[in-house]
Design an enzyme around this catalytic site. Structure first.
Site, PDB file in Angstrom:
ATOM      1  N   SER A  19       0.856  -1.185   0.000  1.00 58.60           N
ATOM      2  CA  SER A  19       0.000   0.000   0.000  1.00 58.60           C
ATOM      3  C   SER A  19       0.892   1.235   0.000  1.00 58.60           C
ATOM      4  CB  SER A  19      -0.858   0.009   1.258  1.00 58.60           C
ATOM      5  OG  SER A  19      -0.025   0.246   2.375  1.00 58.60           O
ATOM      6  N   LYS A  20       0.249   2.371  -0.107  1.00 62.81           N
ATOM      7  CA  LYS A  20       1.018   3.618  -0.115  1.00 62.81           C
ATOM      8  C   LYS A  20       1.902   3.716   1.121  1.00 62.81           C
ATOM      9  CE  LYS A  20      -2.135   6.470  -2.719  1.00 62.81           C
ATOM     10  NZ  LYS A  20      -3.018   7.609  -2.714  1.00 62.81           N
ATOM     11  N   ARG A  21       1.368   3.232   2.229  1.00 62.60           N
ATOM     12  CA  ARG A  21       2.110   3.338   3.476  1.00 62.60           C
ATOM     13  C   ARG A  21       3.425   2.539   3.453  1.00 62.60           C
ATOM     14  NH1 ARG A  21      -1.215   1.253   7.591  1.00 62.60           N
ATOM     15  NH2 ARG A  21      -2.897   2.308   6.504  1.00 62.60           N
ATOM     16  N   GLY A  29       5.213   2.015   0.815  1.00 66.34           N
ATOM     17  CA  GLY A  29       6.133   2.400  -0.255  1.00 66.34           C
ATOM     18  C   GLY A  29       5.590   2.215  -1.664  1.00 66.34           C
TER      19      GLY A  29
END
Ligand code: GLU
Length: 479
Positions: free
Chosen positions: A249-251, A253
């Site tokens: 996910s964006k979190r 990377g």
């Protein structure tokens, strides 16, 4: 008979930036087309107007251009099966919708959204899946072209199909219902549009993520209703977060791929790294050029299970690719990057180039080292007595003695021999004996004039013998 020429496509929806997972899917479709001397299409799937984000189409093409992923048909380049933006293909969908109506496989949806929603809630309350097939109206009036259109599922049955990556798959009843073909806003659904586009664009292989497996019976029943042979399906594995447990996910990377450009990654490194996310060639080689990747790529070697996104490996991969470019190219790309940041490449860069290259895994790291001033010891240094003595557990006289001894140790060396390695050999035994901090710290400060710099042996080599001796002399004077 020659097999049909391969046609693959990348069909992103313009709903935001291109993250690495999506780029990886594009790379597989692209490599497969290139390997087979086929055609690679870029098609924009923009029929979900609510999710569309302004500027995404440009972002998609910018990302692909930067990576060097070229397409033979599609937006920008055109082609004989265009247009390549779904919102410009509405006539085509209408035509096939009419064919389905004529065949008795589609009907206008007479219900309001509220009614449908109510059935959905009822089904939920009874803990059963909501399938529209229970609500098919008796009266399938003529379509006015405005009402939402539903598919009339020809047969509720189990489908079995072959996936080039996953092998034989099977699903059916639970996924089949009278799904929407054309929505109330006049745009087709993904389920309908991609089938028509792939047909009209003569796509031979659909390479996409696993989120589409569960809907595949829907697509297959649509192919059945249209009496067309589906393309070959290949499902690429999910990209997992570094912990290997959840989807990246964006979190963790999943960045915009253009972020890597800003950080000074090379496009070839990104392609190399992403192509190994769920695929690997025969043999041990990992660092590969685009040509080598193309040559080696086989869909059959794509793995079923998730592929872990490892930032450390990506950085390593970039360093390997950075090593492959010439000094000239390195400086050129570094200049572009630093100029974009509003900075200049310092004049002494050429002199410390090998050191800079050795120490940086990305051009961004090289730029950071240069802008931190860590390397600008070429400019005249003014040696500060306090800095020379900082953290040193010895008095001035002792430090002076050490520096003098170092001068004597390196004095006889000259020319080619004045290398970091040789200087270390000469000084290290003495430093070990006398205390490394008391010998090496003042030496390093004498040579760099700075609190932070490369090690003193490297500095000595970079500065050359004359400057090295000169700077030690100046330090001795201020002590
Ligand atoms: N528009 C779909 C997406 O962005 C593409 C799926 C496909 O390749 O068919 O997920």
């Amino acid at each position: 008979m020659n097999p049909k020429p391969v046609v693959t496509r990348f069909a992103p929806s313009p709903t935001g930036f291109m993250h690495v997972g999506s780029v990886r899917t594009a790379i597989f479709a692209w490599l497969f087309a290139r390997k087979n001397h086929g055609t690679f299409i870029l098609r924009i799937e923009d029929t979900d107007k609510e999710r569309q984000v302004l500027g995404s189409i440009e972002h998609i093409t910018d990302s692909l251009h930067w990576l060097g992923i070229t397409w033979d048909e599609g937006i920008e380049v055109g082609g004989s099966h265009g247009p390549y933006i779904q919102s410009q293909r509405l006539d085509s969908y209408k035509k096939y919708a009419q064919t389905l109506i004529d065949k008795g496989y589609a009907y206008p949806d007479p219900y309001t959204q509220e009614e449908v929603e109510q059935w959905r809630m009822q089904a939920e309350a009874q803990q059963r899946p909501f399938l529209f097939r229970d609500h098919r109206p008796h009266d399938t009036r003529k379509w006015d072209g405005i009402q939402p259109l539903r598919f009339k599922i020809p047969e509720i049955k189990r489908y079995t199909w072959h996936d080039m990556v996953r092998g034989n798959l099977s699903a059916g009843e639970e996924a089949l219902d009278d799904f929407v073909l054309i929505k109330g806003d006049g745009y087709p659904t993904y389920n309908f549009a991609h089938v028509i586009d792939d047909l009209e664009m003569k796509v031979t292989h659909i390479i996409r993520g696993e989120e589409f497996i569960s809907s595949t019976p829907k697509f297959l029943s649509l192919y059945d209703a249209l009496s067309i042979k589906p393309p070959i399906l290949a499902t690429v594995p999910v990209v997992l977060a570094p912990d290997g447990k959840k989807k990246l996910s964006k979190r963790d990377g999943a960045k915009d791929v253009l972020e890597y450009r800003k950080e000074g990654y090379l496009p070839e490194a990104i392609i190399n790294f992403l192509s190994l996310l769920g695929w690997h060639p025969e043999g041990e080689q990992e660092v590969m050029s685009i040509a080598e990747l193309t040559d080696a790529f086989e869909l059959e070697r794509v793995q079923k299970g998730g592929a872990i996104f490892d930032n450390i490996k990506l950085r390593w991969m970039n360093q390997q690719h950075l090593k492959r470019i010439s000094d000239k190219e390195f400086i050129k790309q570094l200049t572009v990057l630093m100029n974009e940041r509003g900075e200049q490449v310092p004049t002494y860069t050429q002199q410390i180039l090998s050191l800079l290259r050795e120490r940086s895994a990305t051009l961004g790291e090289a730029a950071n080292m240069l802008s931190s001033g860590e390397f600008n010891f070429y400019e005249a240094v003014s040696v500060d007595a306090a800095l020379l003595m900082q953290n040193v557990q010895a008095d001035r006289e002792t430090v002076k003695r050490h520096l003098e001894k170092v001068r004597i140790l390196i004095e006889p060396t000259s020319g080619e021999n004045f290398s970091a390695e040789r200087i270390k050999e000469l000084i290290f035994p003495y430093a070990n004996e006398q205390g490394r901090g008391a010998v090496l710290w003042p030496l390093r400060v004498a040579l760099s004039g700075k609190e932070k710099s490369p090690d003193p042996f490297t500095l000595a080599e970079l500065l050359g013998k004359d400057q090295t001796l000169q700077r030690i002399k100046s330090a001795l004077q201020v002590l």
